[in-house]
Design a protein around this motif. Structure first.
Motif, mmCIF file in Angstrom:
data_model
loop_
_atom_site.group_PDB
_atom_site.id
_atom_site.type_symbol
_atom_site.label_atom_id
_atom_site.label_comp_id
_atom_site.label_asym_id
_atom_site.label_seq_id
_atom_site.Cartn_x
_atom_site.Cartn_y
_atom_site.Cartn_z
ATOM 1 N N LEU A 95 10.759 -9.082 -30.717
ATOM 2 C CA LEU A 95 10.669 -10.102 -31.771
ATOM 3 C C LEU A 95 10.236 -9.464 -33.092
ATOM 4 N N ARG A 96 10.967 -9.783 -34.141
ATOM 5 C CA ARG A 96 10.630 -9.317 -35.486
ATOM 6 C C ARG A 96 10.657 -10.514 -36.427
ATOM 7 N N VAL A 97 9.563 -10.677 -37.186
ATOM 8 C CA VAL A 97 9.467 -11.788 -38.129
ATOM 9 C C VAL A 97 9.094 -11.234 -39.500
ATOM 10 N N ALA A 98 9.877 -11.614 -40.511
ATOM 11 C CA ALA A 98 9.591 -11.216 -41.889
ATOM 12 C C ALA A 98 9.607 -12.454 -42.773
ATOM 13 N N PHE A 99 8.875 -12.400 -43.865
ATOM 14 C CA PHE A 99 8.834 -13.501 -44.817
ATOM 15 C C PHE A 99 9.442 -13.048 -46.143
ATOM 16 N N ARG A 100 10.411 -13.821 -46.637
ATOM 17 C CA ARG A 100 10.995 -13.532 -47.939
ATOM 18 C C ARG A 100 9.965 -13.836 -49.029
ATOM 19 N N MET A 101 9.716 -12.875 -49.907
ATOM 20 C CA MET A 101 8.648 -13.002 -50.902
ATOM 21 C C MET A 101 9.171 -13.122 -52.335
ATOM 22 N N GLY A 102 10.467 -13.446 -52.498
ATOM 23 C CA GLY A 102 11.031 -13.565 -53.833
ATOM 24 C C GLY A 102 11.530 -12.227 -54.330
ATOM 25 N N LYS A 103 11.813 -12.167 -55.630
ATOM 26 C CA LYS A 103 12.378 -10.959 -56.222
ATOM 27 C C LYS A 103 11.400 -10.290 -57.169
ATOM 28 N N ASP A 146 11.707 -7.393 -60.097
ATOM 29 C CA ASP A 146 12.677 -6.623 -60.887
ATOM 30 C C ASP A 146 14.090 -6.801 -60.347
ATOM 31 N N GLY A 147 14.390 -8.052 -59.931
ATOM 32 C CA GLY A 147 15.728 -8.369 -59.454
ATOM 33 C C GLY A 147 16.017 -7.963 -58.031
ATOM 34 N N VAL A 148 15.036 -7.365 -57.350
ATOM 35 C CA VAL A 148 15.241 -6.905 -55.971
ATOM 36 C C VAL A 148 14.472 -7.818 -55.011
ATOM 37 N N ALA A 149 15.165 -8.346 -54.007
ATOM 38 C CA ALA A 149 14.517 -9.219 -53.026
ATOM 39 C C ALA A 149 13.491 -8.436 -52.210
#
Length: 567
Positions: free
Chosen positions: A11-19, A21-24
């Protein structure tokens, strides 16, 4: 493990933290976790805050924020839950997989009665009529040990004690007889006797209903008493897993050994507690500073008395009928003397009056009797102006650092405000210099000065709360459950800090706690309270070695001591 009810694989869980300098950007919370939960078995996930244990558990039924991304496989009875749609998960939640969380007051709906909340899953998942559901709800409350279950059906959550609220949560979780119960820190905020009752209740219900339990905790003492199998996590990875006996008797990983070593013990009294990094460094052969296990230094028995409390009493008057009122004696006839550089531990169950006693000392509750002599004056007779001046010399640190710091103030503003109010320092520059020095003293760098409370962990916030108290040069600190919600390693750091500050500044502490192992480490003398009355008073060593009162013996017997092999 064969015959697994639940199997988690890579199991791998990651949270998107926004961008940026334009990089996610993404934050990885769980990194390749694998373990099984067999049928009719309790598996414990153990680790500090941030280890990924709760994220792992909540991934099973996808109770995660929208910005979470899950990969891997979660097999439940042959179905991969990672591929399940919302309708499938909603059918499973409560019916086959149920959850009990740490804080029942945030999980129970305050505007619905206990009966209404118990009936909802019975009507939704089992198709019961409202009448049948209410009868079943009453039997569930009786099963989890709530007295007068029929009357409690009409009660609202705020009308129940913390232990009763947690029992209601367990009753709701068991309403549909699930196959898997996820218990996320269900006893962390409870005193030792209520914790003992909840642990025994969970064990009994697990055997009765033949269900599996995934038990999440940071306390290995608790885990050792309830689990069959233990999974130790750190930084989103599994460090070690195995049967509970093997984990406790022959741990293989340095982190597991450190978790076992960091908890205060009822035997002996070291000068300092080891923290995780200290212990792991020692395991690796590196020397550490201040991780000694030497006995604490003796204190001056002739140190001056800074606080003399005589016959302190506090009553609350409750409305009864249209014109009547009833007296509730929360604190009765409390007496003690506190010397400079000493710590008085105050222990007891929830409702014993220990916190009310501490707040009454500070006149945050107005007393109904007694004297509190400080610097030759009775604090209970001071005018408002005199009390304001005296209050800076007696400060309080509360249990919850998340609630006691203003979220709109930076840490610098939080520390400078009390100095400004009390006229400490010649100007802003001097106050800022003093605030930065205090942050260094409590182990936080000056870089934290312009940050906000939400940017810190619980242990760091508690350090900030202590630094705020120190801005006023106090002589006495009242610490109300100041370490009860912290991980064992963070707790050790804060307790070591308190001892260092006491040695350096000669501070006197009133340390209020339900954890006798912590009280043993930090206290010189102990008051044991029950129903507002001091039932026993002696040195910490005497209380633990030879308690005289049955109530004190019961408190000691309720302390989780980790795994104990069957005789």
């Amino acid at each position: 493990m064969s015959g697994a009810l639940l199997s988690i694989q890579d199991l791998r869980v990651a949270f998107r933290m926004g961008k940026v300098d334009g990089v996610a950007t993404r934050a990885d919370a769980v990194r390749g976790v694998s373990f099984d939960v067999p049928e009719n078995t309790t598996v414990a996930l153990v680790g500090e805050s941030g280890s990924g244990k709760s994220v792992t558990a909540m991934s099973i039924v996808n109770l995660l924020p929208d910005n979470a991304e899950r990969r891997g496989r979660i097999d439940y009875r042959g179905r991969d839950l990672l591929g399940a749609d919302l309708a499938e998960l909603q059918a499973l939640r409560g019916r086959e997989i149920a959850c009990v969380f740490q804080d029942p007051m945030t999980s129970l709906n305050p505007v619905f009665t206990v009966g209404q909340q118990l009936c909802e899953p019975l009507v939704r998942h089992l198709g019961m009529t409202p009448r049948d559901a209410m009868a079943k709800a009453e039997s569930l409350l009786a099963e989890v040990g709530i007295p007068e279950p029929r009357r409690r059906l009409a009660a609202y959550p705020h009308e129940l004690s913390g232990g009763q609220q947690q029992r209601v949560m367990i009753a709701m979780a068991l309403a549909c007889e699930p196959k898997l119960l996820i218990a996320d820190e269900p006893t962390t905020a409870l005193d030792v006797t209520i914790q003992r009752q909840i642990l025994e209740l969970l064990a009994k219900l697990k055997d009765k209903h033949r269900m599996s339990v995934l038990f999440i905790s940071h306390d290995l003492g608790v885990v050792g008493e309830i689990a069959d199998h233990v999974v130790v996590m750190r930084h989103g990875e599994v460090r070690e897993q195995g049967p509970v006996a093997r984990i406790f008797e022959a741990p293989q990983d340095a982190y597991t050994k450190a978790l076992l070593a960091c908890r205060p013990s009822l035997e002996g009294n070291p000068a300092r507690l080891q923290v995780i990094d200290d212990h792991m460094a020692a395991q690796g052969g590196r020397e550490t500073v201040g991780a000694a296990s030497a006995a604490a230094a003796a204190k001056d028995p002739n140190a001056p008395v800074v606080l003399d409390v005589r016959s302190l009493a506090k009553s609350f008057f409750l409305r009864e009928g249209l014109f009547g009122k009833r007296e509730f004696k929360a604190v009765q006839d409390v007496n003690f003397r506190l010397r400079k550089g000493y710590t008085l531990g105050v222990v007891g169950e929830s409702g014993s009056g220990k916190t009310t006693m501490g707040l009454t000392l500070l006149r945050l509750h107005e007393p109904t009797g007694g004297e509190v002599i400080f610097d030759g004056r009775n604090l209970l007779e001071l005018s408002d102006r005199e009390r304001q001046a005296m209050r800076r010399r007696i400060q309080i640190v509360f249990q919850n650092p998340y609630a006691s710091l203003n979220p709109r103030f930076t840490i610098g503003q939080t520390l400078i405000e009390p100095m400004t109010i009390h006229g400490i320092g010649a100007g802003t520059a001097e106050r800022e210099q003093r605030a930065r020095a205090l942050l260094d003293k409590v182990g936080l760098s000056g870089r934290t000065f312009h940050k906000y409370p939400h940017e810190f962990s619980g242990g760091q916030r508690q350090r900030i709360a202590i630094a705020r108290c120190l801005t006023l040069n106090p002589e006495v600190l009242v610490l109300d459950e100041a370490v009860s919600a912290l991980d064992v390693s963070v707790q050790a750091q804060v307790l070591n800090l308190l001892k260092d500050l006491q040695d350096e500044l000669g501070l006197a502490y009133i340390f209020i706690s339900h954890d006798l192992a912590v009280v043993r480490f930090i206290s010189d003398e102990v008051l044991v309270m029950k129903d507002g009355v001091v039932v026993e008073q002696a040195s910490a060593a005497e209380i633990l070695a030879a308690p005289k009162q049955e109530y004190t013996k019961r408190l000691l017997a309720a302390i989780p001591r980790g795994y104990r092999a069957a005789a």
